[in-house]
Design a protein around this motif. Structure first.
Motif, PDB file in Angstrom:
ATOM      1  N   GLY A  44       7.557  12.124  72.351  1.00 42.12           N
ATOM      2  CA  GLY A  44       7.605  10.713  72.005  1.00 42.12           C
ATOM      3  C   GLY A  44       7.047   9.812  73.091  1.00 42.12           C
ATOM      4  N   ARG A  45       6.965   8.528  72.753  1.00 43.98           N
ATOM      5  CA  ARG A  45       6.319   7.562  73.648  1.00 43.98           C
ATOM      6  C   ARG A  45       7.073   7.405  74.963  1.00 43.98           C
ATOM      7  NH1 ARG A  45       6.653   3.021  69.253  1.00 43.98           N
ATOM      8  NH2 ARG A  45       8.529   4.271  68.953  1.00 43.98           N
ATOM      9  N   ASN A  46       8.396   7.295  74.880  1.00 49.30           N
ATOM     10  CA  ASN A  46       9.164   7.091  76.119  1.00 49.30           C
ATOM     11  C   ASN A  46       9.145   8.346  76.988  1.00 49.30           C
ATOM     12  OD1 ASN A  46      11.664   4.998  74.496  1.00 49.30           O
ATOM     13  ND2 ASN A  46       9.722   4.438  75.351  1.00 49.30           N
ATOM     14  N   GLY A  73      13.120  20.085  74.591  1.00 47.13           N
ATOM     15  CA  GLY A  73      14.265  19.816  73.710  1.00 47.13           C
ATOM     16  C   GLY A  73      13.895  20.006  72.261  1.00 47.13           C
ATOM     17  N   ASP A  74      12.631  19.772  71.952  1.00 45.62           N
ATOM     18  CA  ASP A  74      12.175  20.026  70.590  1.00 45.62           C
ATOM     19  C   ASP A  74      10.655  20.116  70.584  1.00 45.62           C
ATOM     20  OD1 ASP A  74      11.858  16.881  68.788  1.00 45.62           O
ATOM     21  OD2 ASP A  74      11.488  17.307  70.897  1.00 45.62           O
ATOM     22  N   GLU A  75      10.136  20.583  69.489  1.00 42.14           N
ATOM     23  CA  GLU A  75       8.689  20.727  69.341  1.00 42.14           C
ATOM     24  C   GLU A  75       8.334  20.595  67.873  1.00 42.14           C
ATOM     25  OE1 GLU A  75       5.670  21.392  71.879  1.00 42.14           O
ATOM     26  OE2 GLU A  75       5.688  20.107  70.092  1.00 42.14           O
ATOM     27  N   THR A 156      18.597   6.848  65.458  1.00 39.47           N
ATOM     28  CA  THR A 156      19.516   7.476  66.439  1.00 39.47           C
ATOM     29  C   THR A 156      19.288   8.979  66.586  1.00 39.47           C
ATOM     30  OG1 THR A 156      21.397   8.084  64.999  1.00 39.47           O
ATOM     31  CG2 THR A 156      21.346   5.801  65.829  1.00 39.47           C
ATOM     32  N   HIS A 157      18.198   9.521  66.056  1.00 43.65           N
ATOM     33  CA  HIS A 157      17.963  10.958  66.285  1.00 43.65           C
ATOM     34  C   HIS A 157      17.606  11.194  67.745  1.00 43.65           C
ATOM     35  CE1 HIS A 157      13.518  10.196  65.685  1.00 43.65           C
ATOM     36  NE2 HIS A 157      13.449  11.147  66.587  1.00 43.65           N
ATOM     37  N   VAL A 158      17.949  12.401  68.206  1.00 46.20           N
ATOM     38  CA  VAL A 158      17.511  12.889  69.513  1.00 46.20           C
ATOM     39  C   VAL A 158      16.973  14.296  69.296  1.00 46.20           C
ATOM     40  CG1 VAL A 158      19.056  11.489  70.956  1.00 46.20           C
ATOM     41  CG2 VAL A 158      19.861  13.673  70.066  1.00 46.20           C
ATOM     42  N   ALA A 159      16.013  14.694  70.134  1.00 44.76           N
ATOM     43  CA  ALA A 159      15.276  15.939  69.904  1.00 44.76           C
ATOM     44  C   ALA A 159      14.810  15.918  68.445  1.00 44.76           C
ATOM     45  CB  ALA A 159      16.145  17.145  70.247  1.00 44.76           C
ATOM     46  N   SER A 160      15.094  16.981  67.687  1.00 43.72           N
ATOM     47  CA  SER A 160      14.796  16.912  66.252  1.00 43.72           C
ATOM     48  C   SER A 160      16.085  17.037  65.450  1.00 43.72           C
ATOM     49  CB  SER A 160      13.785  18.001  65.863  1.00 43.72           C
ATOM     50  OG  SER A 160      12.495  17.683  66.391  1.00 43.72           O
ATOM     51  N   PRO A 182      12.690  13.723  58.740  1.00 43.59           N
ATOM     52  CA  PRO A 182      12.181  12.433  58.272  1.00 43.59           C
ATOM     53  C   PRO A 182      11.051  11.882  59.139  1.00 43.59           C
ATOM     54  CG  PRO A 182      14.399  12.191  59.181  1.00 43.59           C
ATOM     55  CD  PRO A 182      14.106  13.655  59.133  1.00 43.59           C
ATOM     56  N   LYS A 183      10.989  12.351  60.386  1.00 44.82           N
ATOM     57  CA  LYS A 183       9.888  11.941  61.266  1.00 44.82           C
ATOM     58  C   LYS A 183       8.834  13.039  61.221  1.00 44.82           C
ATOM     59  CE  LYS A 183       8.523  10.763  65.997  1.00 44.82           C
ATOM     60  NZ  LYS A 183       8.954  10.520  67.401  1.00 44.82           N
ATOM     61  N   PRO A 184       7.615  12.741  60.813  1.00 45.42           N
ATOM     62  CA  PRO A 184       6.610  13.794  60.695  1.00 45.42           C
ATOM     63  C   PRO A 184       6.266  14.394  62.056  1.00 45.42           C
ATOM     64  CG  PRO A 184       5.635  11.612  60.348  1.00 45.42           C
ATOM     65  CD  PRO A 184       7.099  11.420  60.420  1.00 45.42           C
ATOM     66  N   ASP A 210      12.581  -1.958  68.700  1.00 48.88           N
ATOM     67  CA  ASP A 210      12.842  -1.096  67.540  1.00 48.88           C
ATOM     68  C   ASP A 210      13.964  -0.103  67.821  1.00 48.88           C
ATOM     69  OD1 ASP A 210      10.631   1.708  67.873  1.00 48.88           O
ATOM     70  OD2 ASP A 210      11.068   0.191  69.375  1.00 48.88           O
ATOM     71  N   LYS A 211      14.395  -0.017  69.078  1.00 49.15           N
ATOM     72  CA  LYS A 211      15.493   0.892  69.409  1.00 49.15           C
ATOM     73  C   LYS A 211      16.824   0.168  69.597  1.00 49.15           C
ATOM     74  CE  LYS A 211      12.520   4.135  69.442  1.00 49.15           C
ATOM     75  NZ  LYS A 211      12.224   5.023  70.595  1.00 49.15           N
ATOM     76  N   ALA A 212      16.826  -1.150  69.562  1.00 48.80           N
ATOM     77  CA  ALA A 212      18.048  -1.919  69.869  1.00 48.80           C
ATOM     78  C   ALA A 212      19.185  -1.573  68.917  1.00 48.80           C
ATOM     79  CB  ALA A 212      17.757  -3.413  69.837  1.00 48.80           C
TER      80      ALA A 212
HETATM   81  O1  LIG Z   1       9.263  15.293  68.736  1.00 47.99           O
HETATM   82  C1  LIG Z   1       9.623  14.114  68.826  1.00 47.99           C
HETATM   83  O2  LIG Z   1       9.203  13.228  68.081  1.00 47.99           O
HETATM   84  C2  LIG Z   1      10.547  13.688  69.921  1.00 47.99           C
HETATM   85  O3  LIG Z   1      11.079  14.684  70.649  1.00 47.99           O
HETATM   86  C3  LIG Z   1      11.556  12.719  69.386  1.00 47.99           C
HETATM   87  O4  LIG Z   1      12.892  13.135  69.556  1.00 47.99           O
HETATM   88  C4  LIG Z   1      11.316  11.442  70.147  1.00 47.99           C
HETATM   89  O5  LIG Z   1      11.788  11.582  71.488  1.00 47.99           O
HETATM   90  C5  LIG Z   1      12.005  10.273  69.480  1.00 47.99           C
HETATM   91  O6  LIG Z   1      11.573  10.220  68.133  1.00 47.99           O
HETATM   92  C6  LIG Z   1      11.639   8.968  70.190  1.00 47.99           C
HETATM   93  O7  LIG Z   1      10.244   8.827  70.135  1.00 47.99           O
HETATM   94  P1  LIG Z   1       9.544   7.496  70.738  1.00 47.99           P
HETATM   95  O8  LIG Z   1       9.913   7.479  72.211  1.00 47.99           O
HETATM   96  O9  LIG Z   1       8.074   7.666  70.475  1.00 47.99           O
HETATM   97  O10 LIG Z   1      10.153   6.320  69.998  1.00 47.99           O
END
Ligand SMILES: O=C(O)[C@H](O)[C@@H](O)[C@H](O)[C@H](O)COP(=O)(O)O
Length: 260
Positions: A44-46, A73-75, A156-160, A182-184, A210-212
């Motif tokens: 992700g971006r962060n 943490g995920d892929e 509020t998802h983390v990893a996948s 839900p996130k492609p 968008d994360k607030a």
């Molecule tokens: O594979 C992924 O997409 C990430 O591991 C996912 O968990 C990501 O960290 C969050 O969706 C936040 O993503 P952003 O920082 O781009 O909002």
């Protein structure tokens, strides 16, 4: 369970730079104390923003890159060279610029690898790799990672691990295949909460307005399956690294004035 600590920075760039500096110190201290360090990366971006800030950090090479274990943490379960892979993006942000030991860069399997389309088999293989890396001192099926980083999704998802998704409910396995995300892309591999909670420190990264909502929900006492970010905590530290925009919906007084 460790009480979440919240640190708020002026903006996402400063949050990434400060988090990178924090990570350098954490890795250097671990290597000084134990001769090695292990870190779990997030996509992700962060997550990639932090890696890019680390690549540009003046103190970057205080880290002994040859004695650092990197995990994910995920892929996204895509072909190995797909630009959407978290590994591909981490290479571009940092990994290709530092002298890591390739044997200690633990990439999650790709869909064009030995397991083909079977993400569940690929997940089991990664769980086995984690188990092989665990020592008796880890007291569990995965290493006690020094730092496990997690981006936080707007849901509020983390990893996948997505809200109300079976993977967010997993309590036994350390790594699972994720289908219908839900996130492609829809097919992924993810550490589960038992694996996440083995980490000494869990750092959650969230920047942007968008994360607030997700930050306020997760820190406001939401349920662990309804808001997976609320369930992510480390053995000795849980640290939320935010920018002002992502902290905008937190109750006043929940954190000290934003660091400039
Ligand atoms: O594979 C992924 O997409 C990430 O591991 C996912 O968990 C990501 O960290 C969050 O969706 C936040 O993503 P952003 O920082 O781009 O909002």
């Amino acid at each position: 369970m460790t009480t979440p600590q919240v640190v708020v920075h002026r903006d996402k760039e400063l949050m990434a730079q400060a988090a990178a500096a924090r990570l350098i110190t954490k890795i250097v201290d671990a290597q000084a104390a134990r001769g090695t360090a292990s870190v779990v990366l997030t996509g992700g971006r962060n997550g990639n923003g932090l890696l890019a800030a680390l690549a540009a950090a003046p103190a970057r090479d205080a880290i002994d890159w040859s004695r650092l274990d990197l995990w994910w943490g995920d892929e996204r379960y895509l072909p190995a060279d797909d630009p959407e892979r978290n590994h591909t993006q981490a290479r571009q942000a940092l990994l290709d610029a530092v002298p890591l030991d390739p044997a200690r860069v633990h990439v999650m399997p790709a869909s064009d690898g030995p397991y083909g389309p079977d993400a569940d088999a690929a997940a089991a293989a990664y769980a086995a790799e984690l188990a092989r890396a665990a020592t008796p001192e880890d007291h569990g099926p995965v290493p006690q990672f020094d730092v496990l980083m997690l981006g936080v999704g707007p849901d509020t998802h983390v990893a996948s691990l997505f809200p109300e998704h079976p993977a967010a409910r997993e309590t036994e396995r350390t790594v699972v295949g994720v289908h219908g995300a839900p996130k492609p892309p829809p097919t992924r591999i993810s550490l589960t909460m038992p694996a996440i909670r083995a980490a000494r420190e869990v750092w959650l990264l969230a920047a942007g307005e968008d994360k607030a909502g997700a930050v306020a929900i997760a820190l406001g006492g939401a349920g662990e399956v309804q808001a997976p970010a609320a369930a992510a905590y480390g053995r000795s530290r849980t640290l939320w690294l935010l920018d002002r925009a992502a902290a905008a919906k937190l109750p006043a007084g929940m954190y000290p004035p934003a660091l400039s």
